[in-house]
Design a protein around this motif. Structure first.
Motif, PDB file in Angstrom:
ATOM      1  N   ALA A 144       0.867  -1.182   0.000  1.00 28.38           N
ATOM      2  CA  ALA A 144       0.000   0.000   0.000  1.00 28.38           C
ATOM      3  C   ALA A 144       0.898   1.226   0.000  1.00 28.38           C
ATOM      4  CB  ALA A 144      -0.922  -0.005   1.212  1.00 28.38           C
ATOM      5  N   THR A 145       0.873   1.979  -1.098  1.00 22.66           N
ATOM      6  CA  THR A 145       1.764   3.118  -1.271  1.00 22.66           C
ATOM      7  C   THR A 145       0.961   4.407  -1.306  1.00 22.66           C
ATOM      8  OG1 THR A 145       3.193   1.707  -2.627  1.00 22.66           O
ATOM      9  CG2 THR A 145       3.572   4.091  -2.738  1.00 22.66           C
ATOM     10  N   ARG A 146       1.308   5.344  -0.431  1.00 24.10           N
ATOM     11  CA  ARG A 146       0.623   6.637  -0.447  1.00 24.10           C
ATOM     12  C   ARG A 146       1.109   7.428  -1.650  1.00 24.10           C
ATOM     13  NH1 ARG A 146       0.162  10.826   4.695  1.00 24.10           N
ATOM     14  NH2 ARG A 146      -0.330  12.705   3.480  1.00 24.10           N
ATOM     15  N   ILE A 147       0.168   7.812  -2.514  1.00 28.21           N
ATOM     16  CA  ILE A 147       0.555   8.468  -3.771  1.00 28.21           C
ATOM     17  C   ILE A 147      -0.004   9.875  -3.890  1.00 28.21           C
ATOM     18  CG2 ILE A 147       0.820   6.304  -5.060  1.00 28.21           C
ATOM     19  CD1 ILE A 147      -2.009   6.922  -6.271  1.00 28.21           C
ATOM     20  N   GLY A 148      -0.771  10.352  -2.904  1.00 29.50           N
ATOM     21  CA  GLY A 148      -1.270  11.707  -3.051  1.00 29.50           C
ATOM     22  C   GLY A 148      -2.431  12.006  -2.139  1.00 29.50           C
ATOM     23  N   VAL A 149      -3.160  13.054  -2.524  1.00 31.48           N
ATOM     24  CA  VAL A 149      -4.252  13.541  -1.702  1.00 31.48           C
ATOM     25  C   VAL A 149      -5.336  14.115  -2.602  1.00 31.48           C
ATOM     26  CG1 VAL A 149      -3.200  15.832  -1.470  1.00 31.48           C
ATOM     27  CG2 VAL A 149      -4.800  15.040   0.280  1.00 31.48           C
ATOM     28  N   VAL A 150      -6.579  14.014  -2.163  1.00 31.64           N
ATOM     29  CA  VAL A 150      -7.687  14.650  -2.881  1.00 31.64           C
ATOM     30  C   VAL A 150      -7.636  16.136  -2.555  1.00 31.64           C
ATOM     31  CG1 VAL A 150     -10.187  14.769  -3.152  1.00 31.64           C
ATOM     32  CG2 VAL A 150      -9.076  12.551  -2.798  1.00 31.64           C
ATOM     33  N   ASP A 151      -7.488  16.959  -3.624  1.00 29.49           N
ATOM     34  CA  ASP A 151      -7.270  18.388  -3.360  1.00 29.49           C
ATOM     35  C   ASP A 151      -7.412  19.176  -4.655  1.00 29.49           C
ATOM     36  OD1 ASP A 151      -6.387  20.657  -1.760  1.00 29.49           O
ATOM     37  OD2 ASP A 151      -4.539  20.562  -2.933  1.00 29.49           O
ATOM     38  N   GLY A 152      -8.020  20.352  -4.580  1.00 31.77           N
ATOM     39  CA  GLY A 152      -8.042  21.284  -5.701  1.00 31.77           C
ATOM     40  C   GLY A 152      -9.029  20.914  -6.775  1.00 31.77           C
ATOM     41  N   ASP A 153      -8.776  21.478  -7.969  1.00 29.56           N
ATOM     42  CA  ASP A 153      -9.685  21.261  -9.090  1.00 29.56           C
ATOM     43  C   ASP A 153      -8.926  20.811 -10.338  1.00 29.56           C
ATOM     44  OD1 ASP A 153      -8.336  23.559  -9.712  1.00 29.56           O
ATOM     45  OD2 ASP A 153     -10.125  24.837  -9.848  1.00 29.56           O
ATOM     46  N   ALA A 154      -7.837  20.053 -10.113  1.00 29.55           N
ATOM     47  CA  ALA A 154      -7.038  19.545 -11.221  1.00 29.55           C
ATOM     48  C   ALA A 154      -6.438  18.201 -10.828  1.00 29.55           C
ATOM     49  CB  ALA A 154      -5.926  20.519 -11.580  1.00 29.55           C
TER      50      ALA A 154
END
Length: 749
Positions: free
Chosen positions: A712-722
């Motif tokens: 399980a690799t953390r690849i990012g975050v839900v954020d912004g509009d792009a």
């Protein structure tokens, strides 16, 4: 012309008969004469010809299909398996669910609207015949090139037929696929599936037992549409070099079918039937012979009592007609009057056309003259069995050696961005909402997930919120490269899709679409795919409840890609705990589950960017798929994830774009150590999913994955509009949505 009776057939052994025109081989005709000890009557010849067709008898495939029963043991959930109209599984709380997928490919090419509509009608009646109320349909579809003129003829008609028939029945269309490839240009694949729900005690089987019990035909009148229909039509390739058997495609009436459904369910509720069979492929020939052969006695039928739309039909035509919206029931004499009362209440025509007998013969009469006298099993179950020759194609090694990994790759962020846009706007990866919006996905009010979710899901108990999910998947490009692995990848993807929704996979149905079995290359593809699917089901513990084989999907000597479509059914205790694909909350953490490798054979990237098909498909690891499924189901049940999306066609970037657009939220992604941005975004390694984890659940979720050994690799975050791939490129949701949603309307509207 005088009637060809059994007596006349016995007295005129040398009369010429049109066995070849009806699709029989010389040795098959000789075998019929051997069984009967005489030449067949015209009516008998009609029955054998449709029942011994490839579509009805599975004569080229049954030697391979037996693996599904031999290799894959039934699990605790299996209630009814292969051999009935549809399989049945136990989903708990006293409920049973029946489901199946079938093909209506050739008719849908000739007459797209009616071909597709009657495909839906036929599969719904299969489910109804098991004793269940149909609750949802799905439709895996394959068409030719999206920009080909004939696709604009076939696709809108097929979609309108599916939507028109299903919507009129009031059945939600909750799943399926739409795939474009030039290999399907002359042979679109219109597969239709249905799910039905009942209590355990309501299961009905197709058998005629009990001497003296009455045979009742009820539903629509029998007409000239579909004489020989799908049974003959689906048993030969489309080829201009020889006479094509192209009988009239069946014509459907969904309002008549709706009456038939409600009428039949009331009949079931009052326990009025001892056996039941729908009339689909091969019509009355199939219904009478299958009911009689599965029962304990014989059957006598007076064919002149059949209610007709066309009084000029001959006995042979009546037996071969595949007119829709018809059922055949076996009813005890003291229950006949009540049966007929219910039919009259629902404005459904019903006629007693015969009875179960003490003997072992199926006997059919026409105005008192006997025109059929056959052992029913020889018609329904003891047809030809072919050991078709097969061999690995000479071109297979060269195809696999043409490695997609050698194709030129994007060299910088700008090229990556350009290729992402091309991918998400390509016909196969673009939004199919123009199509799915023509289906009613939420009628009845119990749909909780539908397209474009990973799996369709319906609630089946409004008090407990018990539900079932279904996904259908298949990748002809993978199967062309390696049919064994391609079938397992279809199984794995469908299994993964169901698990990603939060449901536990229980069992499968399949629709195996291939070219001509008379071609050893095609037969090798079929043998390998069947072997792969059986081995895969054994490993995953998902028994095969039934399915369909569609052969002769080719034009001349050009076959479609081998296309095994796999439907996985799963159960979920509480649909409120389902997992959607949408990234909907800012701050959710994005985790990539599974291992990402350099795997591009048969990939969407190689197709869209390079028009290339070659190499090997992604490796299959079914133990990993099982582990991934367990993690996704546990995380859904325990509230550890807010969203999940399986990774398949188009890789990670396709899944992330779909989840962002579905939820209206952007994502910031970081390329993990050890991976380059291209492989991270476009690889189609199997056994993977992307999940959105609430920050409060991160530790609990990662501890579970670590304890179970799932990467399980953390690849990012839900954020912004792009969708922002850090250090590479950013694409606004507005630009992605425009690209993703414009393609199909632009081609077809």
């Amino acid at each position: 012309m005088s009637l060809d009776t059994v007596k006349h057939a016995s007295e005129t052994p040398d009369s010429e008969q049109p066995w070849k025109e009806l699709g029989l081989k010389e040795d098959e005709y000789a075998r019929i004469r051997e069984i009967l000890g005489r030449r067949p009557t015209g009516a008998e010849l009609a029955m054998y010809s449709v029942m011994w067709s490839e579509h009805c008898s599975y004569k080229s495939s049954k030697v391979h299909l037996k693996q599904f029963g031999e290799k894959v043991p039934a699990n605790d959930a299996m209630l009814v398996g292969i051999g009935e109209n549809a399989g049945v599984v136990d989903v708990g709380q006293g409920y049973a669910v029946t489901f199946k997928v079938e093909s209506h490919n050739h008719p849908s090419y000739i007459e797209p609207y009616q071909g597709a509509a009657t495909g839906v009608g036929g599969i719904v009646r299969d489910i109804l015949a098991m004793g269940a109320r149909p609750v949802a349909v799905v439709d895996p579809l394959r068409f030719g090139a999206a920009d080909h003129p004939d696709t604009k003829r076939v696709l809108p008609g097929v979609v309108a037929g599916i939507g028109g028939y299903g919507n009129c029945l009031g059945l939600p269309n909750i799943g399926g696929e739409v795939v474009f490839d030039s290999c399907y240009q002359g042979n679109p694949l219109v597969n239709a599936g249905c799910i039905g729900v009942m209590k355990h005690e309501d299961i009905h089987l197709a058998k005629a037992s009990g001497a003296g019990n009455k045979v009742i035909l009820y539903g629509a009148r029998t007409g000239g549409d579909g004489i020989g229909g799908v049974s003959v039509l689906a048993s030969e390739t489309f080829d201009d070099t020889k006479p094509a058997k192209r009988p009239a495609v069946q014509v459907g009436d969904p309002f008549q079918e709706k009456l038939l459904i409600e009428c039949t369910l009331e009949i079931f509720a009052e326990k009025l039937v001892a056996g039941i069979q729908d009339l689909g492929g091969a019509g009355l020939s199939c219904a009478t012979s299958e009911l009689a052969s599965a029962g304990s006695g014989g059957m006598r039928v007076d064919l002149d009592l059949v209610h007709l739309r066309d009084a000029t039909l001959s006995p042979e035509e009546i037996l071969m007609s595949e007119s829709q919206e018809r059922m055949c029931a076996i009813v005890e004499p003291d229950k006949v009057d009540r049966f007929l009362e219910i039919c009259e209440k629902w404005d459904v025509i019903a006629t007693v056309i015969g009875e179960v007998t003490e003997g072992e013969r199926l006997e059919i009469f026409w105005h008192g003259e006997q025109i059929v006298d056959v052992p029913p099993r020889t018609v329904a179950h003891e047809g030809p069995v072919y050991q078709r020759p097969f061999a690995r194609p000479e071109w297979q090694d060269a195809l696999q050696a043409d490695d997609a990994g050698k194709l030129p790759r994007p060299q910088n962020g700008e090229e990556l961005k350009d290729q992402v846009l091309k991918l998400v706007s390509s016909p196969n990866q673009a939004s199919k909402s123009w199509i799915t919006d023509q289906y009613d996905r939420f009628v009845q009010g119990n749909t909780v997930l539908a397209q474009p979710e990973d799996a369709g899901m319906v609630r089946i108990d409004e008090e407990t919120n018990l539900g079932v999910a279904m996904a259908t998947d298949g990748n002809g490009r993978y199967a062309k490269l390696d049919p064994y692995a391609g079938a397992q990848l279809a199984l794995a993807e469908s299994y993964r899709n169901v698990a990603a929704s939060g449901a536990k996979p229980l069992a499968i149905s399949n629709c195996l679409n291939f070219g001509s079995p008379e071609d050893p290359d095609v037969m090798w593809q079929f043998a390998e795919a069947t072997r792969g699917l059986a081995d895969g089901c054994f490993q995953l513990g998902t028994p095969v409840t039934g399915g369909n084989v569609s052969l002769y999907n080719q034009t001349g000597d050009v076959a479609i890609h081998p296309t095994p479509v796999v439907a996985v059914l799963g159960v979920i205790d509480d649909v409120n705990r389902r997992t959607p694909i949408a990234f909907a909350e800012e701050g959710q953490l994005l985790y990539l589950l599974g291992d990402t490798k350099e795997e591009f054979g048969g990939s969407a990237w190689s197709e869209v960017i390079h028009r290339h098909l070659g190499g090997l498909p992604p490796a299959v690891d079914l133990d990993r798929e099982k582990l991934l499924g367990e993690i996704l189901i546990s995380a859904s049940r325990d509230g550890m994830i807010d969203a999940a999306h399986d990774l398949s066609d188009g890789g990670l970037v396709q899944a992330v774009v779909e989840s962002c657009l579905r939820g209206g939220k952007g994502a910031r992604l970081v390329v993990p150590e050890g991976l380059d941005a291209f492989t991270f975004l476009f690889s189609e390694s199997a056994g993977r999913a992307v999940v959105a984890v609430p920050r409060s659940e991160e530790l609990r979720f990662t501890d579970m994955c670590g304890a179970r050994g799932l990467p399980a690799t953390r690849i990012g975050v839900v954020d912004g509009d792009a969708v922002d791939v850090q250090g590479e490129f950013a694409l606004s949701l507005e630009e992605l949505r425009a690209a993703h949603e414009a393609t199909i309307p632009g081609l077809l509207a």
